[in-house]
Write a protein that holds these residues in place. Structure first.
Motif, mmCIF file in Angstrom:
data_model
loop_
_atom_site.group_PDB
_atom_site.id
_atom_site.type_symbol
_atom_site.label_atom_id
_atom_site.label_comp_id
_atom_site.label_asym_id
_atom_site.label_seq_id
_atom_site.Cartn_x
_atom_site.Cartn_y
_atom_site.Cartn_z
ATOM 1 N N VAL A 60 -15.969 -9.499 31.707
ATOM 2 C CA VAL A 60 -15.838 -10.056 30.367
ATOM 3 C C VAL A 60 -17.197 -10.063 29.671
ATOM 4 O O VAL A 60 -17.318 -9.719 28.494
ATOM 5 N N GLN A 61 -18.236 -10.369 30.430
ATOM 6 C CA GLN A 61 -19.580 -10.398 29.863
ATOM 7 C C GLN A 61 -20.025 -8.994 29.443
ATOM 8 O O GLN A 61 -20.503 -8.781 28.328
ATOM 9 N N ARG B 101 -18.197 -6.556 28.766
ATOM 10 C CA ARG B 101 -17.329 -6.099 27.699
ATOM 11 C C ARG B 101 -17.959 -6.435 26.355
ATOM 12 O O ARG B 101 -18.055 -5.590 25.472
ATOM 13 N N SER B 102 -18.413 -7.664 26.229
ATOM 14 C CA SER B 102 -18.978 -8.018 24.935
ATOM 15 C C SER B 102 -20.338 -7.351 24.748
ATOM 16 O O SER B 102 -20.717 -7.006 23.629
ATOM 17 N N GLU B 103 -21.058 -7.119 25.838
ATOM 18 C CA GLU B 103 -22.334 -6.425 25.693
ATOM 19 C C GLU B 103 -22.127 -4.975 25.268
ATOM 20 O O GLU B 103 -22.909 -4.431 24.489
ATOM 21 N N LYS C 147 -19.625 -3.880 23.480
ATOM 22 C CA LYS C 147 -19.226 -3.927 22.069
ATOM 23 C C LYS C 147 -20.482 -4.054 21.201
ATOM 24 O O LYS C 147 -20.642 -3.353 20.200
ATOM 25 N N ASP C 148 -21.350 -4.942 21.641
ATOM 26 C CA ASP C 148 -22.598 -5.185 20.950
ATOM 27 C C ASP C 148 -23.427 -3.898 20.881
ATOM 28 O O ASP C 148 -23.968 -3.521 19.845
ATOM 29 N N GLU D 170 -9.447 -4.789 27.873
ATOM 30 C CA GLU D 170 -10.653 -4.069 27.468
ATOM 31 C C GLU D 170 -10.382 -3.221 26.237
ATOM 32 O O GLU D 170 -11.151 -3.224 25.280
ATOM 33 N N THR E 2 -9.966 -5.396 23.018
ATOM 34 C CA THR E 2 -11.146 -6.085 22.504
ATOM 35 C C THR E 2 -12.212 -5.110 22.022
ATOM 36 O O THR E 2 -12.942 -5.406 21.091
ATOM 37 N N LEU E 3 -12.318 -3.944 22.663
ATOM 38 C CA LEU E 3 -13.443 -3.067 22.369
ATOM 39 C C LEU E 3 -13.180 -2.079 21.241
ATOM 40 O O LEU E 3 -14.086 -1.729 20.504
#
Lengths: 273, 376
Positions: free
Chosen positions: B184-185, B187-189, B191-192, B210, B213-214
């Motif tokens: 999860v972590q 994943r957001s990185e 995206k960032d 995934e 969200t992405l």
């Protein structure tokens, strides 16, 4: 409890090391003794007056040239067999080679044939090819003997290398050859070193092939040259043992340097990403 | 992790196009008539169950597999038969594929040191350090892959991809070897990272979380074909066919097949009024409804009646699974519902327009314009 275990281990290891190391120690000791002390009773392991006479004799007889011959043949054979073995192993792992399994079994079968069974036919072929008693004869035969082993050994390592590593190198901008050279081969170093050491020891220790294929004194290998100390000079034990000691140095050195790869270290430096 | 300008500016995002691409392995068709256009800078996910051809598709863009038919274009360039090294793409592998005999620094520097790139050592050092800083790897540069954790290896793999600023990033299930929390972590990185690099990213996964969200766009694949291509919300709300309806969502849509009689949809345990334009034209239909679009009702009046099989308490809500005829239906209901396994439960769509209709023969969705009237 611990002491008992320790004793049990010692009970096995002490006789084993005496059997393995005893003759070598005795050879070292004999090579340093003067001729009249070699058969002295009672025998002494540590010579009371050490001498280097026998080593000087060897030099005077030109045994160092035989040493160099042996080294040259072994190194050439190892280089050739590992190069061929690595390429063959790669092909057997990555390319759709027809009858792959059969080929591998054939390689294994080749290992099972005792090399001296083929000596006489090979000798007559070599005579006809003009290879008999040349510096090419022994490297070719040694390499031929080592290649199957090298193929098996290196192949076993290549099989374990995930194809993604190669793919990653391709995507990273390398050609296939570069990918193999920079990524696959370094990973297979343990296998390559093991195959090389085996090949070197085989070539270095061989007596029968060398004595069959080489005639001229100037092209003799070390084991063949040493044998002459048995006959011509009426069992010159001191010189013979000095020769044995010299002959032992390269294999022992190799083993000490590469023992990490040779004893269960085959998975070391592994391929897990 | 702060934005380093040169990194963002130097990335020239390119489009990727597939034109009638097919890939066969002997008799087996892995990918079939594949057409897809990815805009520069988009984050596109190929989503599907294992064996659906998504990894093969990615490998074809990378040049690791040659298509049997069709063309692949990156930007304006036809790369169909060009070697992977010359495509200016970067790839992150599921297994990370880090070079075990090289340090983290050397791993990240590896693409820069390829002969065709001719990067000076000073440049290599500065770019590796820069990438390492962005990914928080600066302390690990001298370690070997076996000496770092799974999450760190994952970052090294990302670092190796971003260090040379490729035009397209290919990511093959890059998070699947991480534990849930790390996934999860990361994943957001990811995206960032995508937002900051502005690069075209093509992502392959079987994990719909995934994908949702992405992605800007998702291509749902099965059997070597694209089942549907669109924004995550679109796919979720308006699945184009039964496969997408069942595949997306956790759990997926409940699909019930039934007959149409006198303007009504009827199946075992289900009676719904149909909108007029559906009623006349079809003799059989399949209805689909998301678990969160169902509410519990008195079985005596509910349009859907079933027998409860399990009730899972999930905190903010409960997941009820109930047998409606031969179908195991799923519904999210209020958390303190008092039903037990074996009891009857009545369910009703929250709103009529939330029910989706499909042709059971082709599996294709039937767009319904008018709302379905609920049976009394």
């Amino acid at each position: 409890m611990i002491i008992r275990r320790w004793l049990q281990v010692a009970l096995v290891l002490v006789p084993a090391s005496i059997v393995a190391l005893g003759p070598i120690l005795w050879a070292v000791s004999t090579s340093l003794k003067a001729n009249d002390r070699i058969f002295a009773v009672p025998p002494r392991l540590i010579p009371d007056a050490a001498t280097l006479t026998h080593y000087r004799r060897l030099l005077a007889e030109g045994v160092h040239w035989s040493f160099l011959n042996s080294a040259l043949y072994a190194v050439a054979a190892v280089a050739a067999s590992v190069a061929v073995g690595a390429i063959a192993a790669y092909a057997l792992v990555r390319f759709p080679v027809p009858a792959k399994r059969l080929l591998l079994v054939l390689f294994m079968a080749a290992l099972a044939v005792p090399s001296y069974a083929l000596l006489l036919p090979i000798q007559s072929i070599f005579v006809q090819l003009g290879l008999f008693d040349t510096r090419l004869a022994l490297p070719i035969l040694y390499a031929a003997h080592v290649v199957p082993f090298a193929v098996w050994m290196i192949r076993a390592h290549f099989v374990a290398v995930p194809i993604e590593l190669e793919h990653a190198a391709l995507v990273d901008g390398y050609s296939r050859a570069e990918a193999v050279w920079k990524v696959i081969l370094p990973g297979a170093m343990p296998a390559i070193i093991a195959a090389s050491t085996f090949g070197f020891l085989y070539s270095w220790n061989d007596y029968i092939t060398a004595t069959t294929m080489i005639d001229s004194p100037g092209r003799r290998t070390l084991p063949v040259a040493l044998i002459f100390f048995q006959g011509f000079h009426g069992r010159d034990w001191g010189a013979l043992m000095a020769g044995v000691v010299i002959a032992t140095v390269p294999p022992v050195t190799l083993f000490l340097i590469f023992r990490r790869y040779l004893i269960g270290g085959f998975s070391d430096g592994s391929v897990k990403g | 992790m702060e934005l380093t300008r040169p990194l963002a500016e130097a990335t020239a995002a390119r489009s990727v196009r597939f034109v009638d691409v097919a890939k066969r392995f002997g008799e087996v068709v892995a990918v079939e008539r594949f057409n897809l256009a990815i805009e520069p800078g988009q984050f596109v996910t190929l989503l599907g169950p294992s064996g659906c051809g998504k990894s093969t598709t990615l490998n074809m863009i990378a040049g690791l597999e040659l298509p049997s038919e069709g063309r692949i274009l990156i930007g304006d360039r036809d790369v169909t038969a060009i070697s992977p090294a010359d495509r200016d793409i970067a790839m992150v592998f599921q297994s990370y594929a880090l070079y075990p005999h090289l340090t983290v620094f050397e791993n990240i520097a590896f693409p820069l040191r390829a002969r065709r790139r001719r990067t000076s050592e000073a440049q290599v050092a500065s770019r590796v350090t820069e990438a390492a800083k962005v990914l928080g790897l600066d302390q690990l540069l001298q370690r070997y892959p076996r000496e770092i954790s799974g999450g760190q290896r994952q970052r090294v793999a990302l670092g190796r991809a971003m260090v040379r600023r490729p035009t397209v990033y290919l990511l093959d299930e890059p998070l699947s070897n991480l534990d849930q929390q790390l996934r999860v972590q990361m994943r957001s990185e990811l995206k960032d990272l995508h937002l900051r690099l502005g690069a075209t990213m093509l992502y392959v996964t079987h994990d719909q979380g995934e994908a949702m969200t992405l992605s800007d766009t998702i291509a749902v694949m099965s059997g070597g074909r694209i089942e549907q291509y669109g924004a995550p919300k679109d796919l979720y709300r308006n699945p184009a066919n039964l496969f997408v309806a069942r595949f997306l969502g956790e759990p997926g849509m409940t699909i019930i097949e039934g007959e149409v009689h006198a303007g009504r949809f009827a199946a075992q345990g289900v009676t719904l009024d149909l909108p007029d334009e559906l009623a006349g034209r079809h003799s059989r239909l399949a209805m689909g409804v998301r678990p969160e679009d169902l509410v519990a009702q008195d079985p005596a009046v509910a349009p859907m009646v079933g027998t409860v099989r399990t009730v899972e308490f999930l905190g903010s809500r409960s997941l009820v699974r109930a047998d409606i005829g031969p179908v195991l239906a799923s519904a999210f209901v209020e958390p303190d519902i008092r039903v037990r396994a074996g009891e009857a439960i009545g369910l009703a769509p929250l709103r009529a327009d939330l029910v989706r209709w499909f042709d059971p023969r082709t599996g294709a969705a039937i767009p319904a314009t008018a709302a379905v009237r609920l049976a009394p």
